[in-house]
Scaffold this motif. Structure first.
Motif, PDB file in Angstrom:
ATOM      1  N   MET A   1       0.647  -1.193   0.190  1.00 28.37           N
ATOM      2  CA  MET A   1      -0.050   0.146   0.167  1.00 28.37           C
ATOM      3  C   MET A   1       0.962   1.293   0.000  1.00 28.37           C
ATOM      4  O   MET A   1       0.498   2.211  -0.407  1.00 28.37           O
ATOM      5  CB  MET A   1      -0.828  -0.058   1.253  1.00 28.37           C
ATOM      6  CG  MET A   1      -1.912  -1.088   1.018  1.00 28.37           C
ATOM      7  SD  MET A   1      -2.947  -1.421  -0.471  1.00 28.37           S
ATOM      8  CE  MET A   1      -4.119   0.202  -0.137  1.00 28.37           C
ATOM      9  N   PHE A   2       1.897   1.221   0.717  1.00 26.96           N
ATOM     10  CA  PHE A   2       2.783   2.305   0.426  1.00 26.96           C
ATOM     11  C   PHE A   2       3.447   2.617  -0.597  1.00 26.96           C
ATOM     12  O   PHE A   2       3.431   3.751  -1.052  1.00 26.96           O
ATOM     13  CB  PHE A   2       4.134   2.174   1.548  1.00 26.96           C
ATOM     14  CG  PHE A   2       4.879   3.273   1.516  1.00 26.96           C
ATOM     15  CD1 PHE A   2       4.773   4.422   2.140  1.00 26.96           C
ATOM     16  CD2 PHE A   2       6.389   3.066   0.924  1.00 26.96           C
ATOM     17  CE1 PHE A   2       5.649   5.577   2.330  1.00 26.96           C
ATOM     18  CE2 PHE A   2       7.294   4.234   0.938  1.00 26.96           C
ATOM     19  CZ  PHE A   2       7.022   5.300   1.554  1.00 26.96           C
TER      20      PHE A   2
ATOM     21  N   PHE B   1      12.653   4.661  -3.089  1.00 28.15           N
ATOM     22  CA  PHE B   1      12.297   3.735  -2.212  1.00 28.15           C
ATOM     23  C   PHE B   1      12.180   2.217  -2.377  1.00 28.15           C
ATOM     24  O   PHE B   1      12.662   1.541  -1.650  1.00 28.15           O
ATOM     25  CB  PHE B   1      10.710   4.218  -2.019  1.00 28.15           C
ATOM     26  CG  PHE B   1      10.180   5.295  -0.991  1.00 28.15           C
ATOM     27  CD1 PHE B   1      11.059   5.216   0.297  1.00 28.15           C
ATOM     28  CD2 PHE B   1       9.984   6.338  -1.231  1.00 28.15           C
ATOM     29  CE1 PHE B   1      10.908   6.288   1.007  1.00 28.15           C
ATOM     30  CE2 PHE B   1       9.589   7.560  -0.290  1.00 28.15           C
ATOM     31  CZ  PHE B   1      10.056   7.396   0.874  1.00 28.15           C
TER      32      PHE B   1
ATOM     33  N   GLY C   1       2.741   7.857   2.615  1.00 31.51           N
ATOM     34  CA  GLY C   1       3.007   8.258   1.207  1.00 31.51           C
ATOM     35  C   GLY C   1       2.640   9.750   0.933  1.00 31.51           C
ATOM     36  O   GLY C   1       3.587  10.756   0.534  1.00 31.51           O
ATOM     37  N   ALA C   2       1.532  10.393   1.531  1.00 28.49           N
ATOM     38  CA  ALA C   2       0.996  11.254   1.364  1.00 28.49           C
ATOM     39  C   ALA C   2       2.017  12.569   1.954  1.00 28.49           C
ATOM     40  O   ALA C   2       2.419  13.626   1.416  1.00 28.49           O
ATOM     41  CB  ALA C   2      -0.422  11.663   1.641  1.00 28.49           C
TER      42      ALA C   2
ATOM     43  N   THR D   1       4.981  12.089   2.867  1.00 33.97           N
ATOM     44  CA  THR D   1       6.391  11.802   2.394  1.00 33.97           C
ATOM     45  C   THR D   1       6.427  12.770   1.028  1.00 33.97           C
ATOM     46  O   THR D   1       7.487  13.500   1.063  1.00 33.97           O
ATOM     47  CB  THR D   1       6.693  10.450   1.987  1.00 33.97           C
ATOM     48  OG1 THR D   1       6.552   9.620   3.131  1.00 33.97           O
ATOM     49  CG2 THR D   1       8.262  10.426   1.416  1.00 33.97           C
ATOM     50  N   MET D   2       5.567  12.845   0.291  1.00 32.92           N
ATOM     51  CA  MET D   2       5.543  13.731  -0.711  1.00 32.92           C
ATOM     52  C   MET D   2       5.490  15.035  -0.447  1.00 32.92           C
ATOM     53  O   MET D   2       6.266  16.073  -1.083  1.00 32.92           O
ATOM     54  CB  MET D   2       4.280  13.626  -1.616  1.00 32.92           C
ATOM     55  CG  MET D   2       4.310  11.934  -2.439  1.00 32.92           C
ATOM     56  SD  MET D   2       2.762  11.900  -3.361  1.00 32.92           S
ATOM     57  CE  MET D   2       2.828   9.818  -3.183  1.00 32.92           C
TER      58      MET D   2
ATOM     59  N   LEU E   1      11.393   9.235  -6.530  1.00 31.12           N
ATOM     60  CA  LEU E   1      10.823   8.704  -5.380  1.00 31.12           C
ATOM     61  C   LEU E   1      10.461   6.942  -5.486  1.00 31.12           C
ATOM     62  O   LEU E   1      10.819   6.258  -4.660  1.00 31.12           O
ATOM     63  CB  LEU E   1       9.448   9.338  -4.844  1.00 31.12           C
ATOM     64  CG  LEU E   1       9.970  10.375  -3.612  1.00 31.12           C
ATOM     65  CD1 LEU E   1      10.984  11.508  -4.094  1.00 31.12           C
ATOM     66  CD2 LEU E   1       9.021  10.718  -2.841  1.00 31.12           C
TER      67      LEU E   1
ATOM     68  N   ALA F   1       0.714   4.465  -2.965  1.00 31.82           N
ATOM     69  CA  ALA F   1       0.537   5.722  -2.902  1.00 31.82           C
ATOM     70  C   ALA F   1       1.499   6.596  -3.871  1.00 31.82           C
ATOM     71  O   ALA F   1       0.796   7.446  -4.659  1.00 31.82           O
ATOM     72  CB  ALA F   1       0.779   6.427  -1.736  1.00 31.82           C
ATOM     73  N   PHE F   2       2.671   5.932  -4.316  1.00 30.21           N
ATOM     74  CA  PHE F   2       3.459   6.648  -5.206  1.00 30.21           C
ATOM     75  C   PHE F   2       3.169   6.225  -6.572  1.00 30.21           C
ATOM     76  O   PHE F   2       3.123   7.116  -7.477  1.00 30.21           O
ATOM     77  CB  PHE F   2       4.718   6.195  -4.910  1.00 30.21           C
ATOM     78  CG  PHE F   2       5.458   7.035  -3.681  1.00 30.21           C
ATOM     79  CD1 PHE F   2       5.936   8.239  -3.567  1.00 30.21           C
ATOM     80  CD2 PHE F   2       5.284   6.306  -2.210  1.00 30.21           C
ATOM     81  CE1 PHE F   2       6.008   8.937  -2.463  1.00 30.21           C
ATOM     82  CE2 PHE F   2       5.789   7.010  -1.229  1.00 30.21           C
ATOM     83  CZ  PHE F   2       6.051   8.336  -1.357  1.00 30.21           C
TER      84      PHE F   2
END
Lengths: 284, 531
Positions: free
Chosen positions: A95-96, A228, B223-224, B226-227, A224, A99-100
């Motif tokens: 899930m992390f 990551f 994530g949010a 971090t961005m 990113l 997000a990206f």
């Protein structure tokens, strides 16, 4: 009675100060990062101190876990807990990354076309929605990373490392310690070459392609996502190294080696993330 | 290296800590016991509740009259931001993790949580995060002031307080992911023989769904932010249109986390309410299976409705329609739950002890919050309501009268089990009625303020809003003071009072009532067999 007790028995660890050490390390790292990012002199030393405390904690905590495992504290039921736990953890990692990946898809399919639409023609005249782009205000020349050089080689490296890891696992199952050790060693070497190539790719991008973190939406998502991922490969390689060390020391049996399997799960997960990265970041 | 003790038959004793547990403060720092950790969670969350409450009272004091009296606008914004962050991540979520720690092993017949040391770590990560959030008020530029939703571009522009909030969120996120992995694993693997999934008390079911939601969406929030962090310090352009990004992107990512998050906050409360209603109605829960399916459905649907928080961001019409209908669809499983609770009470022999009062108050007020949610779900209406006090009223009906009331219901319900003493019933009832009246006094009028157009997160307002704001502020102070009564009642209950039997509520069901009150330090070391 005895059979039922064996079935329902569950090992609960005794009191431990390691959690507090861990939370202290996180506090140091967080405070250090905040200060470093805001150009306060104490920042970097505090961050590094936090990392040192964290490594100390991991060494101590994991040594205790390995000790308990060797002493036979982890029966079948504890083993099942570890499987559930690792599975949920990898799900959270998925899930992390989601997000990206989501940010990349949004920028490519929604925000960039929107910026070139008639609505924004007054603000960004002449901006064309083509990917890759660094956005309407980015005027310098830069190049996007092409897939069929180092990235393709890296894909093969990671796929090969998945194969060597499985080969090592077969060795463990067949009680052929040599195959286990060689397999693990090859996997780590492949991972290390992958990371070296990533570093090479980044330095090439920075020095010759003018492709930086600040190169608009492309640079942001490229660095990113791959960054990551690279960080996770590094963690995976360290975990593999611990497994190699333990294998040399004679740990693990064909029936009892979930630490090895957990690392293998993690490594394959990192592998799959790379395949997605290769397709949507480098290729398409 | 190995401190584990072996028993006579060459096995490990179920608890490694028998007989050599440190005393004093070290007991709490090093504990791996689910009851100790649960108590720490509950005390920590109550402390954060008071801190966040003081911030709310600062906000309400400033809003007592039009004009600027007490604080500057910058500080007001810091208060609204920290109030939200502290209440959501510091008070409500840890409170329910505390309940889970205490009650899940007792309810499923397990000797402890699946991962004892990690359990301790997930608690001890909370104080550093709280420290970062609260001390950020004193750094140059002050604390984060963009609202708890942390929308860019404001978040890109603010000072180092924002960085502290970002790292605090990272730590809180890791803590709640660890806690949830522990809870999900405990439920999946440590149930007593015969305790099938569909025999579990509803509180276990609701936590299983919640744990799934936490593990799925807290990484999205990570994530949010971090961005946000890289946009602030490393030149990325995620939320910057000049680089091809979009500030609205943050809202999509944030609310993809944020909408499941509001269910994370309320779903464990559903579990507590289900058990309390059934106990004090002296009837089994009506429609147990449909309750389980409803909770699961709410959990799944919560991933599909996020953009109803974003109707005014220029979404395409088709997207608005989709999110409107999907949101309204959630009213179906929620309606099932409300119906089942009411049907459980129907024909029961009801008594109205404090937990039951809070549970009935919950049903009544949470339903109001649910209906105002339906109003806001309508895109055409929401365009008028976006960022008004109607929204503030709506989510406080779900967060305070929903999540907080269910936590109070749970606390009174299980206090005898935790402390071995009965709490003071009269004081409990006074606490409920004060909370109920002052809560409505604070927030009901905010519906009218919102409908009349008063915007939120602004320290000043037009004169015509003055009367309702006065009422709301007086209510808020009444509500805040009422909570000290709860604190007093709990302390008195811990220190003494009427001895509680193993099962103080005659309608209660579940394994937790088979162990003595107070629950001994170690329970269910030999698992019970559930028929």
């Amino acid at each position: 009675m005895a059979a039922q007790k064996e079935e329902t028995y569950y090992y609960v660890p005794g009191p431990s100060a390691w959690p507090l050490v861990a939370s202290f390390a996180l506090l140091l790292m967080a405070a250090g990062s905040v200060m470093a990012m805001n150009k306060i002199g104490m920042g970097m030393p505090t961050l590094l101190a936090g990392v040192v405390v964290l490594l100390y904690m991991m060494h101590g905590w994991f040594a205790k876990v390995i000790g308990e495992s060797r002493a036979g504290a982890y029966n079948k039921r504890v083993d099942v807990s570890f499987r559930w736990g690792m599975g949920w953890f990898i799900f959270s990692e998925v899930m992390f990354f989601a997000a990206f990946f989501g940010a990349l898809f949004y920028i490519r399919t929604i925000s960039v076309p929107d910026l070139s639409s008639l609505e924004n023609a007054m603000i960004w005249p002449g901006f064309k929605a083509v990917w890759p782009t660094a956005g309407p205000a980015f005027k310098e020349h830069w190049d996007a990373m092409l897939p069929w050089g180092l990235p393709a080689v890296n894909t093969l490296l990671l796929l090969a490392s998945g194969a060597t890891l499985t080969w090592a696992h077969w060795g463990l199952m067949k009680e052929q310690r040599k195959q286990l050790i060689i397999g693990l060693f090859l996997t780590i070497v492949l991972g290390a070459i992958f990371l070296t190539f990533q570093v090479e790719e980044y330095s090439h991008a920075y020095s010759e392609m003018n492709l930086k973190l600040s190169t608009g939406g492309y640079g942001s998502t490229f660095y990113l996502l791959t960054g990551f991922h690279g960080f996770h490969v590094t963690l995976g390689a360290i975990m593999l190294a611990v497994m190699l060390f333990r294998s040399i020391k004679g740990d693990f049996s064909p029936k009892h080696h979930f630490a090895f399997e957990a690392v293998a799960w993690y490594w394959h997960f990192v592998d799959v993330v790379w395949l997605f990265l290769f397709v949507v970041v480098y290729w398409l | 290296m190995n401190t584990a003790t072996t028993t006579a038959h060459g096995n490990f004793s179920a608890h490694d800590d028998h007989g050599h547990e440190p005393g004093g403060i070290m007991r709490w720092i090093t504990t791996t016991n689910h009851k100790d950790i649960g108590s720490m969670y509950l005390w920590f969350s109550f402390a954060m509740f008071l801190v966040g409450g003081c911030m709310a009272l600062t906000i309400r004091s400033e809003l007592f009259q039009p004009g600027l009296q007490i604080v500057q606008p910058e500080f007001f914004n810091q208060m609204t931001t920290l109030h939200g962050l502290i209440m959501v991540f510091g008070a409500i979520m840890p409170a329910f993790v505390g309940f889970a720690n205490w009650m899940l092993p007792l309810q499923i017949g397990a000797s402890d949580m699946a991962f004892g040391r990690m359990n301790n770590l997930s608690f001890w990560m909370l104080p550093p995060a709280a420290l970062l959030l609260t001390t950020s008020l004193f750094v140059p530029g002050g604390a984060a002031a963009a609202g708890w939703t942390l929308y860019p571009p404001l978040t890109i522009q603010q000072g180092m307080g924002m960085d502290m909030a970002i790292f605090a969120i990272h730590i809180l996120g890791i803590s709640s992911i660890m806690g949830s992995i522990n809870i999900a694993t405990t439920i999946m693997n440590l149930r007593a023989p015969g305790m099938t999934l569909m025999k579990m008390p509803l509180f276990c079911w609701t936590w299983l769904v919640t744990a799934f939601l936490v593990i799925a969406v807290m990484p999205i929030l990570a994530g949010a932010v971090t961005m946000t962090l890289t946009d602030r310090h490393f030149g990325t352009s995620f939320f910057n249109a000049a680089g091809g990004g979009d500030p609205v992107l943050f809202q999509h990512i944030f609310w993809f986390f944020g909408h499941p998050e509001v269910y994370i906050v309320i779903i464990p409360g559903f579990g507590i309410i289900s058990q309390v209603i059934s106990t004090f109605s002296r009837k089994p829960l009506f429609g147990y299976a449909s309750m389980v399916y409803a909770v699961a459905a709410i959990g799944v649907l919560s991933f599909t409705v996020w953009a109803h928080h974003m109707y005014t961001t220029g979404l395409p019409l088709t997207a608005q329609l989709y999110f409107m209908y999907a949101t309204m669809f959630i009213a179906v499983p929620t309606g099932v739950k409300i119906f089942n609770w009411t049907a459980t009470m129907w024909g029961g022999s009801l008594t109205f002890e404090t937990p039951m009062l809070f549970a009935i108050g919950f049903i009544f007020l949470f339903t109001i919050g649910g209906f105002s949610g339906l109003v806001l779900a309508m895109a055409a209406v929401d365009v008028q309501m976006q960022d008004t006090y109607y929204v503030v009223a709506h989510f406080h009906y779900t967060m305070v009268a929903g999540a907080l009331f269910s936590a109070f219901a749970g606390a009174y319900y299980w206090l005898p089990k935790w402390t071995g003493h009965m709490y003071n019933e009269t004081m409990g009832k006074v606490h409920f009625w004060c909370s109920f009246v002052f809560f409505n006094m604070t927030f009901f009028v905010q519906h009218f303020l919102g409908l009349a157009g008063m915007p939120r997160r602004i320290p000043d307002y037009a004169l015509q809003f003055a009367d309702f704001n006065k009422i709301s502020t007086l209510g808020a102070f009444g509500f805040g003071l009422s909570q000290l009564l709860f604190l007093y009642n709990v302390i008195v209950c811990i220190r003494g009072g009427e001895k509680a039997p193993a099962k103080p509520w005659d309608g209660a069901e579940g394994l937790e009532w088979d162990v003595p009150s107070p629950a001994p330090h170690h329970t269910w070391e030999v698992q019970p067999v559930v028929k």
